[in-house]
Design a protein around this motif. Structure first.
Motif, PDB file in Angstrom:
ATOM      1  N   ALA A 290       0.830  -1.206   0.000  1.00  0.00           N
ATOM      2  CA  ALA A 290       0.000   0.000   0.000  1.00  0.00           C
ATOM      3  C   ALA A 290       0.866   1.258   0.000  1.00  0.00           C
ATOM      4  N   ALA A 291       1.943   1.271   0.776  1.00  0.00           N
ATOM      5  CA  ALA A 291       2.832   2.432   0.843  1.00  0.00           C
ATOM      6  C   ALA A 291       3.522   2.665  -0.503  1.00  0.00           C
ATOM      7  N   GLU A 292       3.968   1.596  -1.132  1.00  0.00           N
ATOM      8  CA  GLU A 292       4.628   1.735  -2.426  1.00  0.00           C
ATOM      9  C   GLU A 292       3.654   2.168  -3.516  1.00  0.00           C
ATOM     10  N   LYS A 293       2.414   1.759  -3.383  1.00  0.00           N
ATOM     11  CA  LYS A 293       1.388   2.134  -4.363  1.00  0.00           C
ATOM     12  C   LYS A 293       1.169   3.651  -4.387  1.00  0.00           C
ATOM     13  N   VAL A 294       1.361   4.310  -3.248  1.00  0.00           N
ATOM     14  CA  VAL A 294       1.176   5.764  -3.192  1.00  0.00           C
ATOM     15  C   VAL A 294       2.503   6.521  -3.310  1.00  0.00           C
ATOM     16  N   GLY A 295       3.564   5.828  -3.688  1.00  0.00           N
ATOM     17  CA  GLY A 295       4.815   6.499  -4.001  1.00  0.00           C
ATOM     18  C   GLY A 295       5.899   6.468  -2.947  1.00  0.00           C
ATOM     19  N   ALA A 296       5.670   5.816  -1.832  1.00  0.00           N
ATOM     20  CA  ALA A 296       6.709   5.702  -0.802  1.00  0.00           C
ATOM     21  C   ALA A 296       7.689   4.597  -1.179  1.00  0.00           C
ATOM     22  N   VAL A 297       8.867   4.680  -0.609  1.00  0.00           N
ATOM     23  CA  VAL A 297       9.853   3.615  -0.734  1.00  0.00           C
ATOM     24  C   VAL A 297       9.871   2.913   0.616  1.00  0.00           C
ATOM     25  N   ALA A 298       9.688   1.611   0.622  1.00  0.00           N
ATOM     26  CA  ALA A 298       9.711   0.845   1.871  1.00  0.00           C
ATOM     27  C   ALA A 298      10.883  -0.128   1.808  1.00  0.00           C
ATOM     28  N   ARG A 299      11.664  -0.120   2.872  1.00  0.00           N
ATOM     29  CA  ARG A 299      12.862  -0.964   2.912  1.00  0.00           C
ATOM     30  C   ARG A 299      12.942  -1.653   4.267  1.00  0.00           C
ATOM     31  N   ALA A 300      13.065  -2.955   4.273  1.00  0.00           N
ATOM     32  CA  ALA A 300      13.243  -3.701   5.519  1.00  0.00           C
ATOM     33  C   ALA A 300      14.731  -3.841   5.801  1.00  0.00           C
ATOM     34  N   CYS A 301      15.115  -3.568   7.028  1.00  0.00           N
ATOM     35  CA  CYS A 301      16.494  -3.736   7.475  1.00  0.00           C
ATOM     36  C   CYS A 301      16.485  -4.660   8.688  1.00  0.00           C
ATOM     37  N   ALA A 302      17.371  -5.633   8.702  1.00  0.00           N
ATOM     38  CA  ALA A 302      17.402  -6.604   9.791  1.00  0.00           C
ATOM     39  C   ALA A 302      18.079  -6.062  11.043  1.00  0.00           C
ATOM     40  N   THR A 303      18.995  -5.114  10.867  1.00  0.00           N
ATOM     41  CA  THR A 303      19.749  -4.600  12.013  1.00  0.00           C
ATOM     42  C   THR A 303      19.797  -3.074  11.978  1.00  0.00           C
ATOM     43  N   LEU A 304      20.128  -2.488  13.099  1.00  0.00           N
ATOM     44  CA  LEU A 304      20.289  -1.040  13.181  1.00  0.00           C
ATOM     45  C   LEU A 304      21.470  -0.580  12.325  1.00  0.00           C
ATOM     46  N   GLU A 305      22.482  -1.402  12.199  1.00  0.00           N
ATOM     47  CA  GLU A 305      23.619  -1.068  11.346  1.00  0.00           C
ATOM     48  C   GLU A 305      23.177  -0.936   9.897  1.00  0.00           C
ATOM     49  N   GLN A 306      22.276  -1.798   9.452  1.00  0.00           N
ATOM     50  CA  GLN A 306      21.739  -1.701   8.094  1.00  0.00           C
ATOM     51  C   GLN A 306      20.907  -0.435   7.919  1.00  0.00           C
ATOM     52  N   VAL A 307      20.172  -0.049   8.964  1.00  0.00           N
ATOM     53  CA  VAL A 307      19.393   1.192   8.924  1.00  0.00           C
ATOM     54  C   VAL A 307      20.331   2.374   8.723  1.00  0.00           C
ATOM     55  N   VAL A 308      21.385   2.439   9.524  1.00  0.00           N
ATOM     56  CA  VAL A 308      22.352   3.539   9.433  1.00  0.00           C
ATOM     57  C   VAL A 308      22.997   3.570   8.048  1.00  0.00           C
TER      58      VAL A 308
END
Length: 182
Positions: free
Chosen positions: A8-26
């Motif tokens: 749903a988020a991608e359908k309205v133009g957002a980018v959604a990304r799953a990260c397994a760790t906080l290091e990946q988020v950073v």
């Protein structure tokens, strides 16, 4: 529910990304932030010491003097109280001016969301909204669904006129499962 939310988020133009760790988020943020990043005081982000982690990764973090520095920032980063899967909507308590500046002025808004805080639909959000209202009766709540968009009389859709051109939702379990905390 995470799959429904992401779709749903991608359908309205957002980018959604799953990260397994906080290091990946950073690392994800450091790759994408080109300039200063507004980092308002969101409890979950403060507890994770995200400001110092981002600085170590080379990101220019603005975590004070928001009013004078917000207009020059390239991006903003906030948490989210919860999200609604059916519409891809983020719900964020945004009473603090710094939060409102980070979510509206920069061209890119990043949101760090724990996937455990995704509810199915607006009906499932009602008890959470009541809880927020009981704890903080005079709050601003922002419902964020995709990047900013507007259309004129001729129905020409324009992205980013009244807010961010890009919305990145970074999903990382373990950030916070407290629906009252952004």
């Amino acid at each position: 529910m995470q799959t429904t939310f992401v779709a749903a988020a991608e359908k309205v133009g957002a980018v959604a990304r799953a990260c397994a760790t906080l290091e990946q988020v950073v690392a994800y943020l450091a790759e994408r932030v080109q300039g200063a990043l507004l980092l308002p005081p969101c409890p979950s982000l403060q507890r994770l010491d995200l400001a110092s982690r981002l600085r170590k990764a080379g990101v220019v973090v603005v975590d004070g003097d928001f009013r004078s520095r917000a207009s020059a920032a390239a991006a903003g980063l906030t948490g989210s109280n919860f999200a609604i899967a059916m519409t891809g909507t983020l719900v964020l308590e945004s009473t603090a001016e710094a939060v409102r500046l980070a979510t509206t002025l920069p061209e890119t808004h990043f949101v760090l969301l724990d996937p455990r805080k995704i509810v199915a639909d607006s009906t499932a959000a009602v008890p959470l909204l009541r809880q927020l209202h009981q704890c903080l009766p005079q709050t601003y709540l922002a419902y964020i669904t995709g990047p900013s968009r507007t259309a004129d009389i001729e129905r020409v859709l324009t992205i980013g006129v009244h807010g961010p051109k890009e919305l990145h939702i970074v999903l990382c379990e373990g950030v916070s499962d407290d629906f009252l905390e952004s």
